[in-house]
Scaffold this motif. Structure first.
Motif, PDB file in Angstrom:
ATOM      1  N   LEU A  80       0.854  -1.185   0.000  1.00 19.15           N
ATOM      2  CA  LEU A  80       0.000   0.000   0.000  1.00 19.15           C
ATOM      3  C   LEU A  80       0.887   1.232   0.000  1.00 19.15           C
ATOM      4  N   TYR A  81       0.529   2.171  -0.857  1.00 23.87           N
ATOM      5  CA  TYR A  81       1.286   3.408  -1.010  1.00 23.87           C
ATOM      6  C   TYR A  81       0.393   4.597  -0.688  1.00 23.87           C
ATOM      7  N   GLU A  82       0.965   5.594  -0.060  1.00 19.95           N
ATOM      8  CA  GLU A  82       0.258   6.838   0.213  1.00 19.95           C
ATOM      9  C   GLU A  82       0.713   7.858  -0.822  1.00 19.95           C
TER      10      GLU A  82
ATOM     11  N   ILE B 118      -4.727   6.533  -1.321  1.00 19.43           N
ATOM     12  CA  ILE B 118      -4.064   5.252  -1.091  1.00 19.43           C
ATOM     13  C   ILE B 118      -4.134   4.431  -2.373  1.00 19.43           C
TER      14      ILE B 118
ATOM     15  N   GLY C  76      -3.161   0.504  -3.801  1.00 15.31           N
ATOM     16  CA  GLY C  76      -2.780  -0.865  -3.450  1.00 15.31           C
ATOM     17  C   GLY C  76      -2.263  -1.608  -4.659  1.00 15.31           C
TER      18      GLY C  76
ATOM     19  N   SER D 100      -6.268   8.546   4.211  1.00 12.37           N
ATOM     20  CA  SER D 100      -4.916   8.128   4.554  1.00 12.37           C
ATOM     21  C   SER D 100      -4.969   6.790   5.286  1.00 12.37           C
TER      22      SER D 100
ATOM     23  N   SER E  27      -4.755   3.030   5.728  1.00 20.67           N
ATOM     24  CA  SER E  27      -4.004   2.046   4.937  1.00 20.67           C
ATOM     25  C   SER E  27      -3.950   0.712   5.676  1.00 20.67           C
ATOM     26  N   GLU E  28      -5.076   0.010   5.645  1.00 25.49           N
ATOM     27  CA  GLU E  28      -5.149  -1.312   6.244  1.00 25.49           C
ATOM     28  C   GLU E  28      -5.247  -2.335   5.132  1.00 25.49           C
TER      29      GLU E  28
ATOM     30  N   ILE F 254      -8.514  -4.568   1.503  1.00 22.19           N
ATOM     31  CA  ILE F 254      -7.844  -3.271   1.674  1.00 22.19           C
ATOM     32  C   ILE F 254      -8.897  -2.280   2.143  1.00 22.19           C
ATOM     33  N   ASN F 255      -8.689  -1.710   3.317  1.00 22.15           N
ATOM     34  CA  ASN F 255      -9.637  -0.754   3.899  1.00 22.15           C
ATOM     35  C   ASN F 255     -11.078  -1.277   3.816  1.00 22.15           C
TER      36      ASN F 255
END
Length: 128
Positions: free
Chosen positions: A55-57, A70, A72, A91, A93-94, A105-106
């Motif tokens: 995962l990238y911000e 975010i 993925g 923001s 990011s799970e 993802i989220n």
């Protein structure tokens, strides 16, 4: 007659240019592969350790609600990468693997072979 012909040609050229710009915009807006890479915030190996969820911000400039998005990405054992998730204005990011083919993802479950998710500011981008 000459003026009418020139005006018609000018309008056709403008229509063509506008259409081309719109098509490029739609391609970029709907293509997950064209997103910025971002800053790595989470790495999760698959249950069999043959794939990696990252995962990238992404720092957004000019956004009114949240300056982050975010993205993925799954990296397969042959080194190929596939972006499967994108969400604007968050923001959070799970991410976790449910099994070797499904990630969450989220709170969005995705099959890595066929599913993708992109939530952008406009409703027509939801769940493609």
């Amino acid at each position: 007659m000459k003026v009418l012909k020139r005006a018609t040609v000018t309008l056709l050229v403008l229509y063509f240019i506008t259409s081309m710009v719109y098509m490029v915009y739609q391609y970029k807006a709907n293509n997950l592969a064209s997103l910025s890479k971002g800053t790595l915030v989470l790495t999760v190996p698959s249950p069999r350790n043959d794939r990696i969820l990252r995962l990238y911000e992404i720092r957004n400039t000019g956004m009114l609600t949240s300056p982050y998005s975010i993205r993925g990405e799954v990296e397969f054992e042959d080194g190929t990468k596939k972006t499967i998730y994108y969400q604007d204005s968050t923001s959070a990011s799970e991410g976790e693997w449910v099994n070797n083919y499904t990630v969450v993802i989220n709170n969005i479950p995705l099959n890595i072979w066929g599913s993708s998710y992109q939530l952008r500011m406009r409703p027509e981008y939801n769940q493609r």
